[in-house]
Design a protein around this motif. Structure first.
Motif, PDB file in Angstrom:
ATOM      1  N   MET A 153      -2.016  11.707   8.129  1.00 46.35           N
ATOM      2  CA  MET A 153      -2.273  10.723   7.257  1.00 46.35           C
ATOM      3  C   MET A 153      -3.015   9.649   7.841  1.00 46.35           C
ATOM      4  SD  MET A 153       1.409   9.871   5.570  1.00 46.35           S
ATOM      5  CE  MET A 153       2.493   9.677   7.287  1.00 46.35           C
ATOM      6  N   HIS A 154      -3.644   8.791   6.902  1.00 50.16           N
ATOM      7  CA  HIS A 154      -4.676   7.600   6.961  1.00 50.16           C
ATOM      8  C   HIS A 154      -4.064   6.635   6.765  1.00 50.16           C
ATOM      9  CE1 HIS A 154      -6.721  11.604   6.591  1.00 50.16           C
ATOM     10  NE2 HIS A 154      -7.524  11.376   7.612  1.00 50.16           N
ATOM     11  N   PRO A 155      -3.422   5.778   7.554  1.00 47.42           N
ATOM     12  CA  PRO A 155      -2.872   4.506   7.206  1.00 47.42           C
ATOM     13  C   PRO A 155      -3.865   3.460   6.406  1.00 47.42           C
ATOM     14  CG  PRO A 155      -2.118   5.138   9.148  1.00 47.42           C
ATOM     15  CD  PRO A 155      -3.188   6.167   8.904  1.00 47.42           C
ATOM     16  N   ARG A 156      -5.144   3.407   6.916  1.00 47.80           N
ATOM     17  CA  ARG A 156      -5.955   2.706   6.412  1.00 47.80           C
ATOM     18  C   ARG A 156      -6.367   2.939   4.829  1.00 47.80           C
ATOM     19  NH1 ARG A 156     -10.013  -0.509   8.867  1.00 47.80           N
ATOM     20  NH2 ARG A 156     -11.709  -1.122   7.491  1.00 47.80           N
ATOM     21  N   VAL A 157      -6.527   4.252   4.554  1.00 48.26           N
ATOM     22  CA  VAL A 157      -6.698   4.723   3.110  1.00 48.26           C
ATOM     23  C   VAL A 157      -5.567   4.452   2.159  1.00 48.26           C
ATOM     24  CG1 VAL A 157      -6.919   6.653   1.700  1.00 48.26           C
ATOM     25  CG2 VAL A 157      -8.294   6.660   3.917  1.00 48.26           C
ATOM     26  N   ILE A 158      -4.415   4.802   2.717  1.00 44.84           N
ATOM     27  CA  ILE A 158      -3.196   4.423   1.991  1.00 44.84           C
ATOM     28  C   ILE A 158      -3.001   2.817   1.799  1.00 44.84           C
ATOM     29  CG2 ILE A 158      -0.473   4.409   2.059  1.00 44.84           C
ATOM     30  CD1 ILE A 158      -0.807   6.973   3.860  1.00 44.84           C
ATOM     31  N   ALA A 159      -3.210   1.862   2.736  1.00 50.03           N
ATOM     32  CA  ALA A 159      -3.090   0.636   2.447  1.00 50.03           C
ATOM     33  C   ALA A 159      -4.224   0.051   1.469  1.00 50.03           C
ATOM     34  CB  ALA A 159      -3.229   0.087   3.855  1.00 50.03           C
ATOM     35  N   ASN A 160      -5.303   0.691   1.533  1.00 47.78           N
ATOM     36  CA  ASN A 160      -6.487   0.229   0.651  1.00 47.78           C
ATOM     37  C   ASN A 160      -6.016   0.802  -0.934  1.00 47.78           C
ATOM     38  OD1 ASN A 160      -9.471   1.219  -0.446  1.00 47.78           O
ATOM     39  ND2 ASN A 160      -9.307  -0.723   0.576  1.00 47.78           N
ATOM     40  N   ALA A 161      -5.667   1.689  -0.949  1.00 44.22           N
ATOM     41  CA  ALA A 161      -5.248   2.183  -2.461  1.00 44.22           C
ATOM     42  C   ALA A 161      -4.100   1.528  -2.960  1.00 44.22           C
ATOM     43  CB  ALA A 161      -4.974   3.702  -2.425  1.00 44.22           C
ATOM     44  N   LEU A 162      -3.139   1.062  -2.059  1.00 45.06           N
ATOM     45  CA  LEU A 162      -1.950   0.431  -2.525  1.00 45.06           C
ATOM     46  C   LEU A 162      -2.177  -1.238  -2.585  1.00 45.06           C
ATOM     47  CD1 LEU A 162       0.893   1.801  -0.208  1.00 45.06           C
ATOM     48  CD2 LEU A 162       0.475   2.255  -2.562  1.00 45.06           C
ATOM     49  N   GLY A 163      -3.109  -1.661  -2.071  1.00 48.39           N
ATOM     50  CA  GLY A 163      -3.478  -3.046  -2.290  1.00 48.39           C
ATOM     51  C   GLY A 163      -4.195  -3.190  -3.587  1.00 48.39           C
ATOM     52  N   ALA A 164      -4.890  -2.037  -4.008  1.00 49.70           N
ATOM     53  CA  ALA A 164      -5.436  -2.160  -5.497  1.00 49.70           C
ATOM     54  C   ALA A 164      -4.354  -1.934  -6.293  1.00 49.70           C
ATOM     55  CB  ALA A 164      -6.471  -1.099  -5.588  1.00 49.70           C
ATOM     56  N   VAL A 165      -3.402  -0.939  -6.162  1.00 51.76           N
ATOM     57  CA  VAL A 165      -2.442  -0.762  -7.139  1.00 51.76           C
ATOM     58  C   VAL A 165      -1.567  -2.052  -7.221  1.00 51.76           C
ATOM     59  CG1 VAL A 165      -0.279   0.374  -7.901  1.00 51.76           C
ATOM     60  CG2 VAL A 165      -2.524   1.582  -6.752  1.00 51.76           C
ATOM     61  N   TYR A 166      -0.981  -2.695  -6.322  1.00 49.87           N
ATOM     62  CA  TYR A 166      -0.198  -3.852  -6.339  1.00 49.87           C
ATOM     63  C   TYR A 166      -0.954  -4.942  -6.755  1.00 49.87           C
ATOM     64  CZ  TYR A 166       2.902  -1.082  -3.119  1.00 49.87           C
ATOM     65  OH  TYR A 166       3.748   0.028  -2.483  1.00 49.87           O
ATOM     66  N   ALA A 167      -2.049  -5.236  -6.441  1.00 52.74           N
ATOM     67  CA  ALA A 167      -2.823  -6.336  -7.252  1.00 52.74           C
ATOM     68  C   ALA A 167      -2.862  -6.037  -8.779  1.00 52.74           C
ATOM     69  CB  ALA A 167      -4.356  -6.183  -6.551  1.00 52.74           C
ATOM     70  N   ALA A 168      -3.135  -4.654  -9.081  1.00 51.80           N
ATOM     71  CA  ALA A 168      -3.150  -4.539 -10.582  1.00 51.80           C
ATOM     72  C   ALA A 168      -1.574  -4.901 -11.194  1.00 51.80           C
ATOM     73  CB  ALA A 168      -3.300  -3.107 -10.921  1.00 51.80           C
ATOM     74  N   GLY A 169      -0.643  -4.466 -10.612  1.00 52.29           N
ATOM     75  CA  GLY A 169       0.644  -4.797 -11.046  1.00 52.29           C
ATOM     76  C   GLY A 169       1.205  -6.126 -10.941  1.00 52.29           C
ATOM     77  N   GLY A 170       0.626  -6.994 -10.106  1.00 53.31           N
ATOM     78  CA  GLY A 170       0.716  -8.323 -10.068  1.00 53.31           C
ATOM     79  C   GLY A 170      -0.035  -9.271 -11.127  1.00 53.31           C
ATOM     80  N   ALA A 171      -1.307  -8.503 -11.473  1.00 56.53           N
ATOM     81  CA  ALA A 171      -2.100  -9.302 -12.610  1.00 56.53           C
ATOM     82  C   ALA A 171      -1.464  -8.868 -13.830  1.00 56.53           C
ATOM     83  CB  ALA A 171      -3.545  -8.559 -12.583  1.00 56.53           C
ATOM     84  N   ALA A 172      -0.717  -8.012 -13.916  1.00 60.42           N
ATOM     85  CA  ALA A 172      -0.056  -7.651 -15.482  1.00 60.42           C
ATOM     86  C   ALA A 172       0.915  -8.597 -15.629  1.00 60.42           C
ATOM     87  CB  ALA A 172       0.531  -6.049 -15.259  1.00 60.42           C
ATOM     88  N   MET A 173       1.515  -9.152 -14.562  1.00 62.17           N
ATOM     89  CA  MET A 173       2.610 -10.204 -14.857  1.00 62.17           C
ATOM     90  C   MET A 173       2.197 -11.736 -15.408  1.00 62.17           C
ATOM     91  SD  MET A 173       5.386 -10.103 -11.892  1.00 62.17           S
ATOM     92  CE  MET A 173       4.483  -9.891 -10.500  1.00 62.17           C
ATOM     93  N   LEU A 174       0.575 -11.583 -15.349  1.00 59.98           N
ATOM     94  CA  LEU A 174       0.016 -12.976 -15.906  1.00 59.98           C
ATOM     95  C   LEU A 174       0.092 -13.007 -17.483  1.00 59.98           C
ATOM     96  CD1 LEU A 174      -3.121 -13.149 -13.697  1.00 59.98           C
ATOM     97  CD2 LEU A 174      -1.070 -14.643 -13.337  1.00 59.98           C
ATOM     98  N   VAL A 175       0.307 -11.862 -18.072  1.00 59.83           N
ATOM     99  CA  VAL A 175       0.548 -11.476 -19.380  1.00 59.83           C
ATOM    100  C   VAL A 175       1.754 -12.413 -20.045  1.00 59.83           C
ATOM    101  CG1 VAL A 175       0.667 -10.153 -21.524  1.00 59.83           C
ATOM    102  CG2 VAL A 175      -1.140  -9.826 -19.658  1.00 59.83           C
ATOM    103  N   PRO A 176       3.052 -12.013 -19.495  1.00 60.33           N
ATOM    104  CA  PRO A 176       4.100 -12.700 -19.812  1.00 60.33           C
ATOM    105  C   PRO A 176       4.275 -14.258 -19.189  1.00 60.33           C
ATOM    106  CG  PRO A 176       4.668 -10.993 -18.023  1.00 60.33           C
ATOM    107  CD  PRO A 176       3.217 -10.923 -18.581  1.00 60.33           C
ATOM    108  N   ALA A 177       3.548 -14.730 -18.176  1.00 57.62           N
ATOM    109  CA  ALA A 177       3.498 -16.142 -17.837  1.00 57.62           C
ATOM    110  C   ALA A 177       2.636 -16.821 -18.769  1.00 57.62           C
ATOM    111  CB  ALA A 177       2.563 -15.839 -16.368  1.00 57.62           C
ATOM    112  N   LEU A 178       1.715 -16.216 -19.330  1.00 60.46           N
ATOM    113  CA  LEU A 178       1.021 -17.033 -20.253  1.00 60.46           C
ATOM    114  C   LEU A 178       1.720 -16.990 -21.640  1.00 60.46           C
ATOM    115  CD1 LEU A 178      -2.619 -15.586 -20.029  1.00 60.46           C
ATOM    116  CD2 LEU A 178      -1.931 -17.834 -19.258  1.00 60.46           C
ATOM    117  N   TYR A 179       2.446 -16.012 -21.943  1.00 60.40           N
ATOM    118  CA  TYR A 179       3.420 -15.849 -23.214  1.00 60.40           C
ATOM    119  C   TYR A 179       4.550 -17.048 -22.943  1.00 60.40           C
ATOM    120  CZ  TYR A 179       6.071 -14.518 -27.021  1.00 60.40           C
ATOM    121  OH  TYR A 179       6.786 -14.296 -28.371  1.00 60.40           O
TER     122      TYR A 179
END
Length: 479
Positions: free
Chosen positions: A1-27
């Protein structure tokens, strides 16, 4: 396995998930329900942390191995589910375990819930539940794959692990383009659902929420009585159409748009899916009619519940658990079959059931003609032997998971019938089954450890077993 690659991908996925919560925050700010900070705080923290991990672990041309893919997909779902649970806790609506259960039931589109009266829940939290199902329907990772060329990842493995299509059939030569097309189809169905439900009489908030949970075949509702609360034929027809359209392989819409309507309409799996829906609706309708219901009422309830259970959505317009044993048994069978591959539905998928049935028939045929050479076909395609073995292996693991999960849940003091129903509902990502399973008080009353177990089986069902189970094998961790 390649921890750096995994961390890089998960960072992007988690950031996208966090950004989605801005929608109900604005609502929440718009409707002033007091939950803006409950969404904004975890959203900003997740976006910042995810973006930091992503940029700190970037590399020019990363090599993504199979092990990396399975880790990224599984940890991506678990992490986004955990982050998505935070607003439920910060708002004071529920504790950490119930919040994680609710969030995972959303992102996996299972639709199980511990909330008994949605009308008493803040609007922003209801919107977040619906958004989580919408995001889970298309797949957090699949959306990420759509921009994979910009990120620098090889997307083929990620798409295969997330889509879990039993008979892969790319729409374009580039996998990222395929993901973008799927997202476009998904977005179009969502927008159409909002318009249709609004025209059918729903208010804008209900229309948006139910469109999000219809196209994802998730089934979360803003009303305790689900679709029955609206008591509208127009609403029921709009939702039924949405569920059926979302139970179809999305690739067929692309084919139809490209002028290949004949190939799309003549697709073997589509014809069988629609045939199962029509025949089952007629059988349930006949049973209800002979039981004393009027013909219009029987046809209306039968069509809706058949579409709802076949696609694993779980919406209700009638108390189908009080119907005849024949109707209940047939609807449970439909829930097992599920929708088409390449759709947001759960279950085994129609294509697998078709090929398993043909395989069984071939075995009977060979008993009469031992020297015959038979080919397993799907439409005009000959299925390779490796896929035949894969279908048989999947079915065995599916049954084994049901048995194992049931026994594990009985260790928590849950009766055998309810244990099987709970595992069955979660592994088929439908959230409902016979008896009390599917009712909010039932899930709310389970021990915390049982809820955690059920979230595992939700993930198992959403990622179609092998993507998660491979992480539990010793071979996966050997270098």
């Amino acid at each position: 396995m390649h921890p750096r690659v995994i961390a890089n991908a998960l960072g992007a996925v988690y950031a996208a998930g966090g950004a989605a919560m801005l929608v109900p925050a604005l609502y929440a700010l718009l409707v002033r329900d007091g939950n803006a900070l409950s969404f904004a705080a975890p959203a900003l923290a997740t976006v910042v942390a995810g973006a930091a991990v992503f940029f700190l672990t970037r590399s020019e041309r990363p090599y993504v191995s199979g092990r990396d893919v399975y880790m990224i997909v599984t940890l991506g779902w678990l992490g986004v589910g955990a982050v998505g649970a935070i607003p439920f806790v910060l708002s004071g609506l529920m504790g950490p375990v119930d919040a994680f259960f609710e969030s995972m039931a959303g992102f996996t589109t299972t639709g199980a819930s511990t909330i008994g009266t949605p009308e008493e829940v803040a609007p922003s939290l209801l919107l977040w539940r619906s958004l989580s199902q919408w995001a889970g329907g298309i797949g957090i990772v699949l959306l990420f794959v759509a921009v994979a060329p910009l990120v620098g990842f090889g997307a083929t493995q990620l798409y295969s692990a997330e889509a879990a299509d039993p008979v892969p059939d790319r729409m374009t030569t580039r996998i990222a383009d395929t993901a973008k097309i799927l997202a476009l189809v998904y977005g179009s169905l969502t927008a159409g659902g909002v318009v249709a439900l609004f025209l059918a009489g729903m208010n804008p908030f209900d229309a948006v929420n139910h469109a999000l949970t219809t196209v994802s075949t998730g089934g979360y509702s803003t009303r305790t009585e689900s679709i029955a609360a609206f008591d509208s034929v127009a609403v029921e027809l709009a939702v039924t159409a949405g569920m059926v359209l979302s139970g179809v392989n999305f690739a067929l819409y692309f084919r139809a748009a490209r002028g290949r309507l004949g190939l799309a309409v003549g697709n073997a799996e589509l014809l069988v899916f629609l045939g199962i829906l029509a025949v089952s609706a007629l059988m349930v309708s006949a049973s209800l009619y002979t039981g004393g219901a009027s013909l219009p009422s029987a046809g209306r309830d039968a069509l809706f519940q058949t579409a709802s259970l076949l696609t694993g959505t779980g919406f209700v317009t009638a108390d189908w658990k009080a119907w005849s044993p024949f109707c209940q048994g047939l609807l449970m069978l439909l829930l097992t079959v599920g929708g088409s591959a390449g759709s947001t539905s759960g279950g085994l998928k129609v294509v697998r059931v078709m090929l398993l049935a043909r395989h069984a028939w071939q075995q009977v045929f060979k008993m009469v003609h031992p020297q015959a050479v038979t080919l397993l076909r799907f439409g005009h395609r000959v299925i390779p032997e490796r896929l035949r073995i894969a279908f048989l292996g999947f079915f065995f693991v599916y049954v084994l998971a049901l048995v194992t999960g049931t026994l594990l849940l009985t260790l928590h003091g849950v009766p055998l019938g309810a244990s099987f129903g709970s595992i069955f509902a979660c592994i088929n990502i439908a959230g409902t089954a016979l008896g009390p399973v599917g009712d909010a008080p039932f899930f709310a009353g389970l021990p915390a450890s049982a809820k955690v177990l059920l979230t595992f089986f939700m993930l198992l069902g959403r990622l179609e077993l092998f993507t998660v189970l491979v992480l539990l094998t010793p071979e996966f961790w050997r270098s």
